[in-house]
Write a protein that holds these residues in place. Sequence first.
Motif, PDB file in Angstrom:
ATOM      1  N   GLU A 129      -4.992   4.420  -2.165  1.00 22.36           N
ATOM      2  CA  GLU A 129      -3.881   5.136  -2.805  1.00 22.36           C
ATOM      3  C   GLU A 129      -4.384   6.354  -3.586  1.00 22.36           C
ATOM      4  O   GLU A 129      -3.694   7.355  -3.711  1.00 22.36           O
ATOM      5  CB  GLU A 129      -3.111   4.192  -3.737  1.00 22.36           C
ATOM      6  CG  GLU A 129      -2.263   3.204  -2.950  1.00 22.36           C
ATOM      7  CD  GLU A 129      -1.326   2.358  -3.801  1.00 22.36           C
ATOM      8  OE1 GLU A 129      -0.505   1.657  -3.224  1.00 22.36           O
ATOM      9  OE2 GLU A 129      -1.436   2.391  -5.049  1.00 22.36           O
ATOM     10  N   GLU A 183      -6.587   8.773   0.011  1.00 24.33           N
ATOM     11  CA  GLU A 183      -6.293   8.334   1.392  1.00 24.33           C
ATOM     12  C   GLU A 183      -7.220   8.990   2.414  1.00 24.33           C
ATOM     13  O   GLU A 183      -7.618   8.376   3.397  1.00 24.33           O
ATOM     14  CB  GLU A 183      -4.816   8.663   1.705  1.00 24.33           C
ATOM     15  CG  GLU A 183      -4.377   8.188   3.067  1.00 24.33           C
ATOM     16  CD  GLU A 183      -2.907   8.482   3.360  1.00 24.33           C
ATOM     17  OE1 GLU A 183      -2.151   8.874   2.444  1.00 24.33           O
ATOM     18  OE2 GLU A 183      -2.532   8.314   4.536  1.00 24.33           O
ATOM     19  N   VAL A 242       0.859  -1.192   0.000  1.00 19.61           N
ATOM     20  CA  VAL A 242       0.000   0.000   0.000  1.00 19.61           C
ATOM     21  C   VAL A 242       0.889   1.234   0.000  1.00 19.61           C
ATOM     22  O   VAL A 242       1.686   1.436   0.927  1.00 19.61           O
ATOM     23  CB  VAL A 242      -0.936   0.040   1.236  1.00 19.61           C
ATOM     24  CG1 VAL A 242      -1.906   1.218   1.139  1.00 19.61           C
ATOM     25  CG2 VAL A 242      -1.700  -1.260   1.395  1.00 19.61           C
ATOM     26  N   GLN A 271      -1.746   5.483   8.888  1.00 20.25           N
ATOM     27  CA  GLN A 271      -1.520   4.170   8.267  1.00 20.25           C
ATOM     28  C   GLN A 271      -0.686   3.282   9.186  1.00 20.25           C
ATOM     29  O   GLN A 271       0.233   3.759   9.850  1.00 20.25           O
ATOM     30  CB  GLN A 271      -0.794   4.339   6.922  1.00 20.25           C
ATOM     31  CG  GLN A 271      -1.526   5.215   5.913  1.00 20.25           C
ATOM     32  CD  GLN A 271      -2.852   4.615   5.450  1.00 20.25           C
ATOM     33  OE1 GLN A 271      -3.045   3.411   5.443  1.00 20.25           O
ATOM     34  NE2 GLN A 271      -3.792   5.481   5.074  1.00 20.25           N
ATOM     35  N   ARG A 285      -6.758  -1.230  -1.514  1.00 15.30           N
ATOM     36  CA  ARG A 285      -5.476  -0.540  -1.708  1.00 15.30           C
ATOM     37  C   ARG A 285      -5.586   0.483  -2.846  1.00 15.30           C
ATOM     38  O   ARG A 285      -5.168   1.634  -2.721  1.00 15.30           O
ATOM     39  CB  ARG A 285      -4.403  -1.592  -1.999  1.00 15.30           C
ATOM     40  CG  ARG A 285      -2.990  -1.075  -2.167  1.00 15.30           C
ATOM     41  CD  ARG A 285      -2.604  -0.672  -3.571  1.00 15.30           C
ATOM     42  NE  ARG A 285      -2.920  -1.598  -4.617  1.00 15.30           N
ATOM     43  CZ  ARG A 285      -2.151  -2.616  -5.024  1.00 15.30           C
ATOM     44  NH1 ARG A 285      -1.018  -2.850  -4.417  1.00 15.30           N
ATOM     45  NH2 ARG A 285      -2.535  -3.378  -6.042  1.00 15.30           N
TER      46      ARG A 285
END
Length: 363
Positions: free
Chosen positions: A236, A239, A15, A169, A232
């Motif tokens: 990406e 976010e 990721v 994250q 993912r």
Amino acid sequence: MAGKKRKKTLRTVHVNAGAGYDILIEPGILSYAGEHAARVCPKASKAAVVCDRNVFFPHAEPVEGDLWDAGLSCVQLLLEPGEEHKNIETYSEILAFLAEKRLTRDDVVVALGGGVTGDMAGFAAATYLRGIPYIQIPTTLLAMVDSSVGGKTAIDLPAGKNLAGAFCQPALVLCDPYVLKTLPERTFLDGCAEVLKYGALYSREFFDSLTDPESVKKDVARVIETCVTMKRDVVEQDEFDRGERKKLNLGHTAGHAIERCSAYRVTHGSAVAAGMAIMARAAAKKGYMPEEEARALEEKLKAFRLPADTEFTAAELAKAAMSDKKASQRTIDLIVPRRIGSCEIVRIDIADLQDWIETGLTW
Ligand code: GLY
């Protein structure tokens, strides 16, 4: 790692968000948690394992054993399970624990459990000392395919779900499909609701390949990999949940309302399943989606023994949804299916929400 026989079945999804991290999927990977933690947090000397009491036995032992083997001193905090404990008191308890155990910014929090544990331990890690690394080790299907990935951390407030939190994250996500064998069937089915959500959002082929719970069980590592790859790609791109990522909330506006109205007796996956069915029926009746597509979604949920309706009225659900964090001012973004594999974000006036829910409650 003498004595540990390794199978070559590792699946890796990288990721590219935050500092960048891997989602590793492999049967038995729990027993290598320490090795992986030491690799991604090379300066750590302590690991704080925040663990749901239900998960402690049998999953904490292999994780903590390998953390010790990898040279990390392990401290452990057990949390009461359940959404009703995802609150400011538990969050405060985790922070006090991290401070008492003197974790530093080089150390690491390991969130071992379902979505509730992951969200809370992640939020504590995101805010303790203005942020220390954390690793997600999800132990439910729902947490593996959704909540452990993408860095949404949060607690609930009395006014609604996930109203206080941070985007942060993780340093790593470890998914061990063996763990799913120990899940109660209802918890597994709950996770299937989020799996079906990815098909409904992004892939007719994936949706069609999932015929019943057995079809997920027999190829669960591939199913997890497919879901987290889809997630993912979304994370990406977006976010911080300003656009495309909102689509991952398909079924969640009504779903969160069902959870609230039931005082969390209806679990997240079941509520999302009913929420998706409500949105599909409403979309069909309002001309966004062909009726046969909405009926196909409804039938699929039933094949997975998931609810496609709710006992609550549209007025009750709309009232509960108003305090949802996604209701900003006078409008709310609804995720409206166009067909299986494609959905659209539709901004509606908040005053129209009850009508949408009413329309979707039944045919
Ligand atoms: N669970 C939805 C998201 O991560 O955006």
